[in-house]
Design an enzyme around this catalytic site. Structure first.
Site, PDB file in Angstrom:
ATOM      1  N   ASP A   1      51.843 -40.737  38.252  1.00 42.90           N
ATOM      2  CA  ASP A   1      52.561 -41.558  37.241  1.00 42.90           C
ATOM      3  C   ASP A   1      51.738 -42.427  36.360  1.00 42.90           C
ATOM      4  OD1 ASP A   1      55.249 -40.502  37.634  1.00 42.90           O
ATOM      5  OD2 ASP A   1      55.009 -41.190  39.768  1.00 42.90           O
TER       6      ASP A   1
ATOM      7  N   LYS B   1      52.382 -42.540  42.468  1.00 39.72           N
ATOM      8  CA  LYS B   1      52.986 -41.265  42.559  1.00 39.72           C
ATOM      9  C   LYS B   1      54.305 -41.709  43.180  1.00 39.72           C
ATOM     10  CE  LYS B   1      50.794 -37.549  43.855  1.00 39.72           C
ATOM     11  NZ  LYS B   1      51.402 -36.977  42.647  1.00 39.72           N
ATOM     12  N   GLY B   2      55.076 -40.394  42.899  1.00 37.37           N
ATOM     13  CA  GLY B   2      56.722 -40.519  43.391  1.00 37.37           C
ATOM     14  C   GLY B   2      57.440 -40.706  42.620  1.00 37.37           C
TER      15      GLY B   2
ATOM     16  N   ASP C   1      47.546 -32.034  41.649  1.00 37.33           N
ATOM     17  CA  ASP C   1      48.804 -32.847  41.664  1.00 37.33           C
ATOM     18  C   ASP C   1      48.819 -33.614  40.256  1.00 37.33           C
ATOM     19  OD1 ASP C   1      51.220 -33.912  42.188  1.00 37.33           O
ATOM     20  OD2 ASP C   1      50.754 -34.435  44.249  1.00 37.33           O
ATOM     21  N   GLY C   2      50.141 -34.225  39.944  1.00 36.93           N
ATOM     22  CA  GLY C   2      49.930 -35.262  38.768  1.00 36.93           C
ATOM     23  C   GLY C   2      50.019 -36.496  39.399  1.00 36.93           C
TER      24      GLY C   2
ATOM     25  N   GLU D   1      53.695 -35.297  48.958  1.00 35.65           N
ATOM     26  CA  GLU D   1      52.513 -35.173  48.248  1.00 35.65           C
ATOM     27  C   GLU D   1      51.214 -35.783  49.173  1.00 35.65           C
ATOM     28  OE1 GLU D   1      54.565 -35.200  43.772  1.00 35.65           O
ATOM     29  OE2 GLU D   1      53.918 -37.135  44.952  1.00 35.65           O
TER      30      GLU D   1
ATOM     31  N   THR E   1      53.480 -31.719  34.584  1.00 34.41           N
ATOM     32  CA  THR E   1      52.153 -31.265  34.673  1.00 34.41           C
ATOM     33  C   THR E   1      51.563 -30.171  35.522  1.00 34.41           C
ATOM     34  OG1 THR E   1      51.575 -33.556  33.879  1.00 34.41           O
ATOM     35  CG2 THR E   1      49.647 -32.116  34.185  1.00 34.41           C
TER      36      THR E   1
END
Length: 256
Positions: free
Chosen positions: A110, A120-121, A107-108, A129, A54
């Site tokens: 999950d 995230k990750g 940032d995107g 991040e 994204t």
């Protein structure tokens, strides 16, 4: 002959459905990323650039804004991928030495729950991040509609990434399973043989937690970070200012 025709039609329809879904998700990512950039990026902005599919659209829009509106911005990457995106789009590359305080980070994620707690990750960049996000005045998340959940684990089934020192991954696996249950898997590389290695030279454990257990994620995160050898977790708690979800119908859902 008829059976062969039916089989080919079935394959075609399956491939078309997969292609259509991918196009729908990419459009959702794009509209979310474009709206976030348009609303938050101003002249003389220091921006943290996250990682993932994204964010590619966010950087594209950022480059358009810089070129069309003659904006002056500096960009701090969270990963090798983010660094390459910044360079390829001819944006000014910086780092936390020169810009220790950022105006925003884009940032995107999950997965995002109803409290804006993030997983995230999934791409393996959680440590950098989180460092960049912690240096930003505002963390702005852009995602497609599949990342929107009421609770963690509802949509994202791959677990919570935990970055660990390689020599300690087996003891850490056992400790976390004993403390919180669930299953922990060492993330393996896709092309190379062996484990996935982060930009920082560490391993990643993906913790598949029990979806039926009610967790206090803030408490869980603190306890995980106290385990020797745990570098960082993919839980981002009380860090997010706003989330933009691109929806199937072309609209953008905002979570404040």
């Amino acid at each position: 002959m008829l059976n062969l025709f039916s089989k080919n039609i079935g394959i075609y329809l399956k491939n078309y459905k997969q292609y259509s879904t991918k196009m729908s998700l990419n459009l959702a990512k794009k509209i979310a990323a474009y709206k976030a950039v348009d609303e938050w990026v101003k002249d003389k902005t220091a921006i943290g650039i996250g990682s993932g599919s994204t964010v590619v659209f966010a950087v594209q829009r950022l480059a358009e804004r810089v070129h069309n509106d003659n904006l002056k911005v500096v960009c701090v990457p969270t990963s090798f991928q983010a660094r390459q995106l910044i360079i390829e789009n001819d944006l000014e590359l910086s780092d936390l030495d020169r810009n220790p305080i950022l105006d925003i980070a884009i940032d995107g994620a999950d997965e995002v729950d109803c409290d804006k707690t993030l997983i995230k990750g999934g791409g393996g960049c959680l440590l950098q991040e989180k460092i960049v996000a912690s240096c930003a005045e505002k963390l702005i998340i852009v995602a497609d509609y599949t990342k929107d959940s009421k609770k963690l684990g509802q949509q994202y089934k791959k677990g919570i990434p935990i970055e660990v020192v390689p020599m300690a991954y087996i003891p850490i696996q056992k400790k976390i399973a004993k403390m919180f249950g669930g299953e922990l898997k060492l993330r393996m590389a896709v092309v190379k043989a062996g484990p996935c290695v982060t930009d920082n030279g560490n391993f990643i454990l993906d913790w598949i937690f029990d979806e039926n257990t009610i967790y206090n994620w803030s408490s869980v995160n603190r306890e995980l970070l106290l385990i020797p050898g745990v570098i960082e977790t993919g839980l981002f708690i009380d860090m997010t200012e706003k989330v933009y979800f691109g929806m199937e119908d072309g609209s953008v859902k905002e979570k404040i």
